[in-house]
Motif scaffolding. Sequence first.
Motif, PDB file in Angstrom:
ATOM      1  N   ILE A 120      46.474 -13.676  12.628  1.00  0.00           N
ATOM      2  CA  ILE A 120      45.793 -12.528  12.594  1.00  0.00           C
ATOM      3  C   ILE A 120      44.637 -12.725  11.657  1.00  0.00           C
ATOM      4  CG2 ILE A 120      45.696  -9.865  12.258  1.00  0.00           C
ATOM      5  CD1 ILE A 120      48.809  -9.993  12.702  1.00  0.00           C
ATOM      6  N   ALA A 121      43.402 -12.662  12.194  1.00  0.00           N
ATOM      7  CA  ALA A 121      42.089 -12.703  11.632  1.00  0.00           C
ATOM      8  C   ALA A 121      41.479 -11.239  11.370  1.00  0.00           C
ATOM      9  CB  ALA A 121      41.196 -13.559  12.414  1.00  0.00           C
ATOM     10  N   VAL A 122      41.038 -11.282   9.887  1.00  0.00           N
ATOM     11  CA  VAL A 122      40.161  -9.989   9.732  1.00  0.00           C
ATOM     12  C   VAL A 122      39.052 -10.124   9.194  1.00  0.00           C
ATOM     13  CG1 VAL A 122      40.418  -7.965   8.250  1.00  0.00           C
ATOM     14  CG2 VAL A 122      42.574  -8.973   9.148  1.00  0.00           C
ATOM     15  N   THR A 178      37.364 -18.428   8.396  1.00  0.00           N
ATOM     16  CA  THR A 178      38.045 -17.634   9.250  1.00  0.00           C
ATOM     17  C   THR A 178      37.790 -18.327  10.681  1.00  0.00           C
ATOM     18  OG1 THR A 178      37.811 -15.642   7.807  1.00  0.00           O
ATOM     19  CG2 THR A 178      38.669 -15.337  10.078  1.00  0.00           C
ATOM     20  N   LEU A 179      36.621 -18.587  11.160  1.00  0.00           N
ATOM     21  CA  LEU A 179      36.332 -19.032  12.479  1.00  0.00           C
ATOM     22  C   LEU A 179      36.955 -20.340  12.475  1.00  0.00           C
ATOM     23  CD1 LEU A 179      34.888 -18.599  15.090  1.00  0.00           C
ATOM     24  CD2 LEU A 179      32.932 -19.883  13.958  1.00  0.00           C
ATOM     25  N   SER A 180      37.202 -21.304  11.564  1.00  0.00           N
ATOM     26  CA  SER A 180      38.018 -22.653  11.770  1.00  0.00           C
ATOM     27  C   SER A 180      39.451 -22.635  11.773  1.00  0.00           C
ATOM     28  CB  SER A 180      37.380 -23.596  10.392  1.00  0.00           C
ATOM     29  OG  SER A 180      38.206 -23.033   9.451  1.00  0.00           O
ATOM     30  N   GLU A 181      40.006 -21.478  11.168  1.00  0.00           N
ATOM     31  CA  GLU A 181      41.148 -20.992  11.313  1.00  0.00           C
ATOM     32  C   GLU A 181      41.632 -20.596  12.582  1.00  0.00           C
ATOM     33  OE1 GLU A 181      42.368 -20.043   6.690  1.00  0.00           O
ATOM     34  OE2 GLU A 181      41.262 -18.776   7.830  1.00  0.00           O
ATOM     35  N   VAL A 198      45.016 -12.743  17.031  1.00  0.00           N
ATOM     36  CA  VAL A 198      44.521 -11.479  17.047  1.00  0.00           C
ATOM     37  C   VAL A 198      43.706 -11.427  15.986  1.00  0.00           C
ATOM     38  CG1 VAL A 198      45.107  -9.140  17.069  1.00  0.00           C
ATOM     39  CG2 VAL A 198      46.778 -10.579  18.110  1.00  0.00           C
ATOM     40  N   CYS A 199      42.295 -10.720  16.645  1.00  0.00           N
ATOM     41  CA  CYS A 199      41.326 -10.423  15.725  1.00  0.00           C
ATOM     42  C   CYS A 199      41.086  -8.989  15.438  1.00  0.00           C
ATOM     43  CB  CYS A 199      40.034 -11.042  16.078  1.00  0.00           C
ATOM     44  SG  CYS A 199      39.928 -12.889  16.436  1.00  0.00           S
TER      45      CYS A 199
END
Length: 167
Positions: free
Chosen positions: A97-99, A105-108, A120-121
């Motif tokens: 889950i990206a917050v 974050t983009l690399s993950e 899920v963003c």
Amino acid sequence: MYVAVVGPESEATAADIERARELGRLLAVRGAVVVTGGLGGVMAAALEGAASADGTTVALLPGSDRSAAATPATVVVATGLGEGRNAVLVRTVDAVIAVGGSWGTLSEIALARRAGLPVVCVGGWSVVDAAGAPLDLDRAEDPGEAVAAVLPPLAPPSPGGRGRMGA
């Protein structure tokens, strides 16, 4: 399940921090192990939220010093891998889950998508392809929706609320 909560450190907004803290709490309540990069911002907030619900947390640090973790975690791993820790983090979890948004974050997100993991963003960047068309990223409006998207549904209570063993 192991679920990563990823997001920016210094670029995190107040809304990102609030969402991450709630995500950590909701994931812990549902029994998920919360995994982060262990530093500040979104990562620390998710660990704090999970800890507030007595959840199990893992901090995978980029450096070699376990004391660099921004927030105490159940398990702290000092990988010494720098940004390579993002690949270890993604391969450790069942969903991401990206917050918010940052280069890390983009690399993950990219590594998780490449690995075939659910991603899920909540907020964050919009990403487009070379032609300018938006990439298909699953999005959630709030932490509850994000958790529901990555964790299996809770089993309904049995009739009479007596559980499976009839106790």
